[in-house]
Write a protein that holds these residues in place. Sequence first.
Motif, PDB file in Angstrom:
ATOM      1  N   LEU A   1     -19.952 -42.519  -1.899  1.00 53.37           N
ATOM      2  CA  LEU A   1     -20.372 -43.249  -3.093  1.00 53.37           C
ATOM      3  C   LEU A   1     -20.090 -44.743  -2.964  1.00 53.37           C
ATOM      4  CD1 LEU A   1     -19.496 -40.960  -6.150  1.00 53.37           C
ATOM      5  CD2 LEU A   1     -21.697 -41.331  -5.028  1.00 53.37           C
ATOM      6  N   ALA A   2     -19.043 -45.096  -2.225  1.00 48.10           N
ATOM      7  CA  ALA A   2     -18.750 -46.521  -2.025  1.00 48.10           C
ATOM      8  C   ALA A   2     -19.896 -47.205  -1.305  1.00 48.10           C
ATOM      9  CB  ALA A   2     -17.450 -46.687  -1.245  1.00 48.10           C
ATOM     10  N   GLU A   3     -20.541 -46.502  -0.374  1.00 48.01           N
ATOM     11  CA  GLU A   3     -21.689 -47.071   0.319  1.00 48.01           C
ATOM     12  C   GLU A   3     -22.867 -47.279  -0.620  1.00 48.01           C
ATOM     13  OE1 GLU A   3     -22.808 -45.080   3.913  1.00 48.01           O
ATOM     14  OE2 GLU A   3     -20.716 -44.618   4.435  1.00 48.01           O
TER      15      GLU A   3
ATOM     16  N   HIS B   1     -20.619 -47.520  -5.759  1.00 55.09           N
ATOM     17  CA  HIS B   1     -19.759 -46.921  -6.777  1.00 55.09           C
ATOM     18  C   HIS B   1     -18.299 -47.169  -6.406  1.00 55.09           C
ATOM     19  CE1 HIS B   1     -23.512 -44.867  -7.590  1.00 55.09           C
ATOM     20  NE2 HIS B   1     -22.990 -44.287  -8.663  1.00 55.09           N
ATOM     21  N   ARG B   2     -17.560 -47.828  -7.287  1.00 55.93           N
ATOM     22  CA  ARG B   2     -16.153 -48.119  -7.047  1.00 55.93           C
ATOM     23  C   ARG B   2     -15.280 -47.162  -7.853  1.00 55.93           C
ATOM     24  NH1 ARG B   2     -15.597 -52.411  -9.645  1.00 55.93           N
ATOM     25  NH2 ARG B   2     -17.752 -52.810 -10.241  1.00 55.93           N
ATOM     26  N   LEU B   3     -14.383 -46.479  -7.154  1.00 53.83           N
ATOM     27  CA  LEU B   3     -13.529 -45.501  -7.808  1.00 53.83           C
ATOM     28  C   LEU B   3     -12.621 -46.184  -8.829  1.00 53.83           C
ATOM     29  CD1 LEU B   3     -12.567 -42.558  -7.929  1.00 53.83           C
ATOM     30  CD2 LEU B   3     -10.923 -43.130  -6.126  1.00 53.83           C
ATOM     31  N   ALA B   4     -12.636 -45.666 -10.058  1.00 56.67           N
ATOM     32  CA  ALA B   4     -11.772 -46.205 -11.107  1.00 56.67           C
ATOM     33  C   ALA B   4     -10.694 -45.221 -11.530  1.00 56.67           C
ATOM     34  CB  ALA B   4     -12.609 -46.609 -12.332  1.00 56.67           C
TER      35      ALA B   4
ATOM     36  N   ASP C   1     -27.308 -50.096  -8.653  1.00 52.84           N
ATOM     37  CA  ASP C   1     -26.725 -49.177  -7.681  1.00 52.84           C
ATOM     38  C   ASP C   1     -26.802 -47.725  -8.161  1.00 52.84           C
ATOM     39  OD1 ASP C   1     -26.083 -51.016  -5.699  1.00 52.84           O
ATOM     40  OD2 ASP C   1     -24.148 -51.496  -6.593  1.00 52.84           O
ATOM     41  N   HIS C   2     -26.617 -47.521  -9.445  1.00 48.94           N
ATOM     42  CA  HIS C   2     -26.723 -46.158  -9.974  1.00 48.94           C
ATOM     43  C   HIS C   2     -28.128 -45.600  -9.760  1.00 48.94           C
ATOM     44  CE1 HIS C   2     -26.474 -42.681 -12.565  1.00 48.94           C
ATOM     45  NE2 HIS C   2     -27.487 -43.135 -13.269  1.00 48.94           N
ATOM     46  N   LEU C   3     -29.139 -46.392 -10.081  1.00 53.21           N
ATOM     47  CA  LEU C   3     -30.513 -45.919  -9.949  1.00 53.21           C
ATOM     48  C   LEU C   3     -30.886 -45.725  -8.480  1.00 53.21           C
ATOM     49  CD1 LEU C   3     -32.271 -48.073 -12.690  1.00 53.21           C
ATOM     50  CD2 LEU C   3     -31.409 -45.734 -12.852  1.00 53.21           C
TER      51      LEU C   3
END
Length: 257
Positions: A163-165, A168-171, A193-195
């Motif tokens: 997901l980082a690629e 998406h940054r882990l929170a 990035d989500h789309l």
Amino acid sequence: MRRGIFLLEEVDFRPMNSRRPLEYLTWLTRYKREDETRETPALTSGMSIRSRDIDLAGAFYAVGITGHPQFKAVTLWECHGGWDGGWRQMMDIYRGVDDRLFLSDIDDLRFSAFSRPLGAVRGTPPLDEVTPAEFYLFESARVRPGAASDYLEAVRAERAPVLAEHGHRLAGLYEVLYCDTEAVTLWAVSLDDHLATRRARDAALGLDDEVEPDGRLLAWDGRARAFLDGPWRETLLAPFPGSRLAPRGLDGDVMDR
């Protein structure tokens, strides 16, 4: 280092009235800003516990079109000092069942609220290190009894790098406490990035031939089923101005952190 303890609350507003979540989130962020300079916790009529150690980390409007009930608010509270800090302060107000517990400035505004205590696991970043984002991907997963920690470790080690690629940054990686069947994850992400991630998954399914597929997104779905024992759902949250996880305001100033 003490384990991070958090409280997740989902609030519904009925009858359906689009102004109620706005009134609630405005009230909540305003009074929590006032608590930032409070030296000692106090139980007050109309606002319950007031403490800087019970920190409104995130106040969100739930994006109904992603699977939430319409007109819903979600809040994430950080208990500074863990069990013996903000959590103890919240528990203290129930000793003796003070009648001020039953008074609130927002009586009749909320229809219902569902709270779950969360315990951070390895890999959860300090929220002060999470750069505020346009949206947050919120996952609630029902896991096999006792499998929450294993599931979250697999998310950290296997899913987070993929997901980082995709931006998406882990929170947050959280075990739901006082039960052994639920885990929660939180990811900061931009709309673009989500789309793009959704399209890469569609392409892996053979349903979009205009973008590059990423089969790893599908592979995770199969991997996750080794831990799941019921519903799994991801939805989106839009941060409300005034909480720590909200992005810069329209005027260019950083919202209160």
